[in-house]
Structures are given as structure tokens and as C-alpha cells.
Design an enzyme around this catalytic site. Structure first.
Site, PDB file in Angstrom:
ATOM      1  N   GLY A   1       1.056  -1.212   0.138  1.00 19.89           N
ATOM      2  CA  GLY A   1       0.073   0.035  -0.086  1.00 19.89           C
ATOM      3  C   GLY A   1       0.813   1.282   0.103  1.00 19.89           C
TER       4      GLY A   1
ATOM      5  N   GLY B   1       4.093   0.673   1.895  1.00 17.16           N
ATOM      6  CA  GLY B   1       4.869  -0.652   1.403  1.00 17.16           C
ATOM      7  C   GLY B   1       5.585  -0.034   0.137  1.00 17.16           C
TER       8      GLY B   1
ATOM      9  N   ARG C   1      -5.790   4.203  16.563  1.00 15.45           N
ATOM     10  CA  ARG C   1      -4.746   2.934  16.419  1.00 15.45           C
ATOM     11  C   ARG C   1      -5.456   1.639  16.885  1.00 15.45           C
ATOM     12  NH1 ARG C   1      -0.959   6.880  17.392  1.00 15.45           N
ATOM     13  NH2 ARG C   1       0.288   7.618  15.690  1.00 15.45           N
TER      14      ARG C   1
ATOM     15  N   HIS D   1       3.102   3.237  20.929  1.00 10.34           N
ATOM     16  CA  HIS D   1       3.098   4.303  19.833  1.00 10.34           C
ATOM     17  C   HIS D   1       1.515   4.577  19.793  1.00 10.34           C
ATOM     18  CE1 HIS D   1       3.691   5.947  15.803  1.00 10.34           C
ATOM     19  NE2 HIS D   1       2.914   5.005  15.374  1.00 10.34           N
TER      20      HIS D   1
HETATM   21  N1  APR Z   1      -1.357  -9.840   3.272  1.00 10.02           N
HETATM   22  C1  APR Z   1      -1.005  -8.986   2.537  1.00 10.02           C
HETATM   23  N2  APR Z   1      -1.241  -7.670   2.361  1.00 10.02           N
HETATM   24  C2  APR Z   1      -2.495  -7.191   2.868  1.00 10.02           C
HETATM   25  C3  APR Z   1      -3.403  -8.315   3.790  1.00 10.02           C
HETATM   26  C4  APR Z   1      -2.663  -9.583   3.946  1.00 10.02           C
HETATM   27  N3  APR Z   1      -3.486 -10.395   4.519  1.00 10.02           N
HETATM   28  N4  APR Z   1      -4.399  -7.577   4.346  1.00 10.02           N
HETATM   29  C5  APR Z   1      -4.457  -6.199   3.755  1.00 10.02           C
HETATM   30  N5  APR Z   1      -2.952  -5.908   2.912  1.00 10.02           N
HETATM   31  C6  APR Z   1      -2.619  -5.005   2.326  1.00 10.02           C
HETATM   32  C7  APR Z   1      -3.548  -4.185   1.630  1.00 10.02           C
HETATM   33  O1  APR Z   1      -4.210  -4.823   0.495  1.00 10.02           O
HETATM   34  C8  APR Z   1      -2.856  -2.591   1.394  1.00 10.02           C
HETATM   35  O2  APR Z   1      -2.319  -2.941  -0.032  1.00 10.02           O
HETATM   36  O3  APR Z   1      -2.083  -4.031   2.951  1.00 10.02           O
HETATM   37  C9  APR Z   1      -1.934  -2.757   2.437  1.00 10.02           C
HETATM   38  C10 APR Z   1      -2.077  -1.826   3.449  1.00 10.02           C
HETATM   39  O4  APR Z   1      -1.745  -0.611   2.640  1.00 10.02           O
HETATM   40  P1  APR Z   1      -2.429   0.776   2.980  1.00 10.02           P
HETATM   41  O5  APR Z   1      -3.995   0.564   3.064  1.00 10.02           O
HETATM   42  O6  APR Z   1      -2.170   1.820   1.833  1.00 10.02           O
HETATM   43  O7  APR Z   1      -1.953   1.277   4.403  1.00 10.02           O
HETATM   44  P2  APR Z   1      -0.728   1.906   4.840  1.00 10.02           P
HETATM   45  O8  APR Z   1      -1.119   3.298   4.845  1.00 10.02           O
HETATM   46  O9  APR Z   1       0.516   1.656   3.910  1.00 10.02           O
HETATM   47  O10 APR Z   1      -0.545   1.518   6.245  1.00 10.02           O
HETATM   48  C11 APR Z   1      -0.388   0.086   6.630  1.00 10.02           C
HETATM   49  O11 APR Z   1       0.767   0.453   8.889  1.00 10.02           O
HETATM   50  O12 APR Z   1       1.035   2.661  10.038  1.00 10.02           O
HETATM   51  C12 APR Z   1       0.158   1.503   9.782  1.00 10.02           C
HETATM   52  O13 APR Z   1      -1.908   2.098  10.565  1.00 10.02           O
HETATM   53  C13 APR Z   1      -1.313   1.660   9.530  1.00 10.02           C
HETATM   54  O14 APR Z   1      -1.685  -0.479  10.051  1.00 10.02           O
HETATM   55  C14 APR Z   1      -1.689   0.533   8.764  1.00 10.02           C
HETATM   56  C15 APR Z   1      -0.341   0.057   8.149  1.00 10.02           C
END
Ligand code: APR
Length: 315
Positions: free
Chosen positions: A14, A17, A91, A178
Site C-alpha cells: 500500500g 509498502g 490506532r 505508539h
Molecule cells: N496480506 C498482505 N497484504 C495485505 C493483507 C494480507 N493479509 N491484508 C491487507 N493487505 C494490504 C492491503 O491490500 C494494502 O495494500 O496491506 C496494504 C496496506 O496498505 P494501505 O492501506 O495503503 O495502508 P498503509 O498506509 O500502507 O498502512 C499500513 O501501517 O502505519 C500502519 O496504521 C497503518 O496499519 C496500517 C499499516
């Protein structure tokens, strides 16, 4: 055996990542694989960065996959899989849904990357990193959470802006969980080695400390559709680099405490030495009575979330 490049797996392709993939390629930390459940996202993002490879320039290879076997033999795994916050959410509101995801991802890491150093970014951070350590069964020094490094950087950046000096000269230490109960240690904050208490009024520092504790929420309220990602990505990659290059950096991160600060068996944000051995040492800094009290409050908040995790895991 020929020498091979380190392999860095980013689980969750996401906002954080994708940004981490770009940063890791820019730093040439190794070969990068993005893994996500959404078809096309990890493949698309890795291909997009790969196309910029000659300009970066980088020799890192970038691939994307929806298959967890792509974790195989990773040296570092950074986990952001999960849901981010939306405006009005804390959170902790993410606990249930993100625990299920961390459990699943942790089982894959245990099987496919048994020697990896794991950095958890998913919130609620302290509980998710605790769950990851339990699920993988890895030694605690190989499972750390990205939190304090970001909280400390947020505090330092705001202090630098207030004084009007370069952010690179300001060092800060924010300990504890955090969340809203994090503990900015004002007397350990320095600008070019000078305690900021000599450069800013107490009132101004207190305002900055409060803003730091709510910094993530401030970004969520502005973005409306997700949470902070640039600075979390920078923070997690900083940790990965410390490990991969055995830098022995003093970094605040969520580490398992085994008696330090009077806490046993819980993760919390503390300064550590991060090097090729993972979390090589937890550093115990002196806390005055007020700081200790605030730290204890923060620990209690983490403890209740970890007890919830224990219950879910059946012990
Ligand atoms: N396996 C792999 N990826 C997954 C799974 C899983 N089981 N479930 C969800 N995802 C992926 C989603 O498809 C998405 O692409 O995790 C990604 C999360 O990305 P975003 O929604 O853009 O979130 P992001 O801002 O990257 O934050 C991720 O970090 O800081 C923390 O609170 C935030 O918990 C959140 C995490």
C-alpha cells in the site's frame, strides 16, 4: 557459496509498502519483493519503480507477488499489511482486524523466512509486534516494531522548525507505546548537542510534545483517506538499513523488554542498539519520577492490548 544480495520482502504494498520499495531501491539495500493480497498492486508498483531504475540509479531488482512463497529466504521482512486509520479512529480501533492479518502473515514468515529480521509497522503497533513475535516464535531480538524512531523524528522535526534550525541537527527521544500515551523525553532533546530546554521556553516545548503525540492523527485528519506514509516508510527503512549494514545505530523502536524499565514480556518503544544481531541491546536511560509515571501509564495501555492478543492466541 557466491555472495548474494540481501533480500528485502515488503508485505503490504500500500502507501507505506510502495514508498519503502522506492527508498530501499534508492539506498540499494538489496533485492526487493513486494507482496500483497490485491492482485496487480505489488506487481504494478514494483514494475513502476523498476522502470526508474536507471535514473535512481539502482541495481536492486524489484518484483511483486500475491503469493507468500515469495518470502522465501528473505533477510528482512517489513510488514505493513493491514488497514490504516480513518479520521476519528484511534490506532487501537484496528486491533481486531489487523490481528487476523498479522497472524496469517506471521505464519507465512515463520515457514518461508525463518532467519529474517522482522519489522512490524501495522497498527496498533505495540500489540501487533507482540503478536508477530508470538506467532513466528522468533527470538525477540529478531522482531521489532517501527514506532519510537518515527515519534522521535516527529518531535525533532517540530522542534527544529520552531527554533529555525536544520532538522538534521536535532535529536529527540520519544519512548513508550505508539499511541496517545507516548512519552517525549524533553530533557534528552538536543540541537547540535545543546539541550533544547536552553533554546525554547517550556510552554513551547510542551505544545510540541502534545502535537507529537497527536502527529499521526493530525496527518489522518488532513489526508482523510488514509494515514501517514512517507515518514513511517523512512523510519522502517532506517531500521532495515541499520540491520543490513550492521550499523549499531541507537534507534528508538518497539522492542521486547525483559526486565528493563521494570517491564517483562511486553513490547514498548525504548532506545536500542540496532545492528546485524537485530535488537542487540536495550539501552536504559535515566527517567525522573514524572517521566517514569508517564512511561508506566503507556505500558499499562500496551499491556491491555497484549492481554487481548494472548486471549486470542489461547493462553
Ligand atoms: N496480506 C498482505 N497484504 C495485505 C493483507 C494480507 N493479509 N491484508 C491487507 N493487505 C494490504 C492491503 O491490500 C494494502 O495494500 O496491506 C496494504 C496496506 O496498505 P494501505 O492501506 O495503503 O495502508 P498503509 O498506509 O500502507 O498502512 C499500513 O501501517 O502505519 C500502519 O496504521 C497503518 O496499519 C496500517 C499499516
Amino acid at each position: 557459496m557466491p555472495i548474494r544480495r540481501p533480500k528485502i520482502a515488503l508485505v503490504g504494498a500500500g502507501q507505506i509498502g510502495g514508498t519503502m520499495a522506492l527508498l530501499a531501491a534508492q539506498k540499494q539495500l538489496g533485492d526487493i519483493v513486494l507482496i500483497d493480497v490485491v492482485e496487480g498492486t505489488p506487481q504494478g508498483k514494483s514494475l513502476d519503480i523498476l522502470h526508474g531504475g536507471p535514473i535512481i540509479p539502482t541495481s536492486s531488482s524489484l518484483t511483486g507477488s500475491n503469493d507468500f512463497t515469495a518470502l522465501k529466504d528473505s533477510d528482512v521482512v517489513i510488514v505493513t499489511a493491514g488497514l490504516p486509520r480513518k479520521p476519528g479512529m484511534s490506532r487501537d480501533d484496528l486491533l481486531e482486524v489487523n490481528f487476523g492479518i498479522i497472524k496469517n502473515v506471521g505464519e507465512h514468515i515463520r515457514k518461508s523466512a525463518p532467519n529474517a529480521f522482522v519489522i512490524v509497522v501495522t497498527n496498533p503497533l505495540d500489540a501487533m509486534v507482540y503478536a508477530m513475535q508470538r506467532v513466528t516464535g522468533f527470538p525477540a531480538k529478531r522482531v521489532a516494531g517501527m514506532a519510537g524512531v518515527l515519534d522521535s523524528s516527529r518531535f525533532a522535526s517540530l522542534v527544529a522548525a520552531e527554533i529555525g534550525v536544520s532538522a538534521e541537527d536535532v535529536r529527540a527521544l520519544v519512548m513508550g507505546g505508539h499511541g496517545d500515551t507516548m512519552v517525549p523525553l524533553i530533557r534528552y532533546c538536543t540541537a547540535g548537542g545543546i539541550p533544547v530546554t536552553q533554546l525554547l521556553s517550556r510552554e513551547k516545548i510542551d505544545v510540541i510534545a502534545k502535537r507529537t503525540a497527536n502527529a499521526g492523527g493530525e496527518v489522518v485528519a488532513l489526508l482523510k483517506t488514509g494515514s501517514a506514509f512517507y515518514s513511517p516508510a523512512l523510519s522502517a527503512i532506517h531500521m532495515a538499513e541499520a540491520y543490513l549494514k550492521d550499523k549499531k545505530n541507537v534507534i528508538t523502536c518497539a522492542a521486547m523488554l525483559s526486565g528493563e524499565y521494570g517491564v517483562k514480556g511486553l513490547y514498548s518503544g525504548v532506545p536500542v542498539v540496532l545492528g546485524g544481531g537485530g535488537v542487540e541491546k536495550v539501552l536504559e536511560v535515566e527517567l525522573d519520577e514524572t517521566e517514569k509515571k508517564l512511561f508506566d501509564v503507556s505500558i499499562q495501555a500496551v499491556k491491555s492490548l497484549c492481554e487481548w492478543v494472548d486471549k486470542k492466541m489461547g493462553s
